[in-house]
Motif scaffolding. Sequence first.
Motif, PDB file in Angstrom:
ATOM      1  N   GLU A  50       6.117 -61.712   7.467  1.00  0.00           N
ATOM      2  CA  GLU A  50       5.411 -61.419   9.311  1.00  0.00           C
ATOM      3  C   GLU A  50       4.885 -60.070   9.758  1.00  0.00           C
ATOM      4  N   LYS A  51       5.715 -59.229   9.755  1.00  0.00           N
ATOM      5  CA  LYS A  51       5.712 -58.368  10.175  1.00  0.00           C
ATOM      6  C   LYS A  51       4.349 -57.304  10.251  1.00  0.00           C
ATOM      7  N   ARG A  88       8.410 -59.862   4.289  1.00  0.00           N
ATOM      8  CA  ARG A  88       8.415 -58.912   4.935  1.00  0.00           C
ATOM      9  C   ARG A  88       6.351 -59.507   5.471  1.00  0.00           C
ATOM     10  N   LYS A 131       3.144 -47.826  11.246  1.00  0.00           N
ATOM     11  CA  LYS A 131       3.153 -47.009  13.273  1.00  0.00           C
ATOM     12  C   LYS A 131       2.458 -46.265  13.658  1.00  0.00           C
ATOM     13  N   ALA A 162       1.624 -58.731  12.171  1.00  0.00           N
ATOM     14  CA  ALA A 162       1.811 -58.696  12.940  1.00  0.00           C
ATOM     15  C   ALA A 162       0.774 -57.287  13.361  1.00  0.00           C
TER      16      ALA A 162
END
Length: 168
Positions: A89-90, A87, A99, A93
Amino acid sequence: MCLQVFTDCSADPSTKVGYGAALVLEEGDSRSLERIAEDIKLKRFEETSSSRLELETLLWALGNLPRGAGRVVLFTDSQTIANLPARREKLEAVRFCSKSGVLLSQADLYREFYDVWDRNEMEVVKLSGHMPSIEKSRDDLVFSLLDRAARSALRRNLSKSQAGGDGG
């Protein structure tokens, strides 16, 4: 050298208290389970949740590793911990935000985990947790020791609290 780090925990949502159990073994340790159990370390955590406690316990255990520990294999039944490497990288980012842009409640612990991950050669092994004894590997049996230690520590804490003790 390869170190094996086992962690588990037990939390009480109503008091937000939990106990983490940690054990560090050298790969190939052939001592009996009774002898290995003597090396389990426990720590009380406050203002925590079960998912936060999993990370707090792991980071506490990793913080006590000797310098130059070499390869480290983490044994956990936590899906959260097992999935953290994939998880990364996400999460980075989105700057560890949901969200809707709100900082994730474990963002501080995720960042700390990745810092430790980057400084060591690490691997995560996801154990099934609760399974019949006959199906358990030695790693599963060692993990069961931690599970019992954490649950027992939490039960003792809750008993003290209910008896009017200080809860510590």
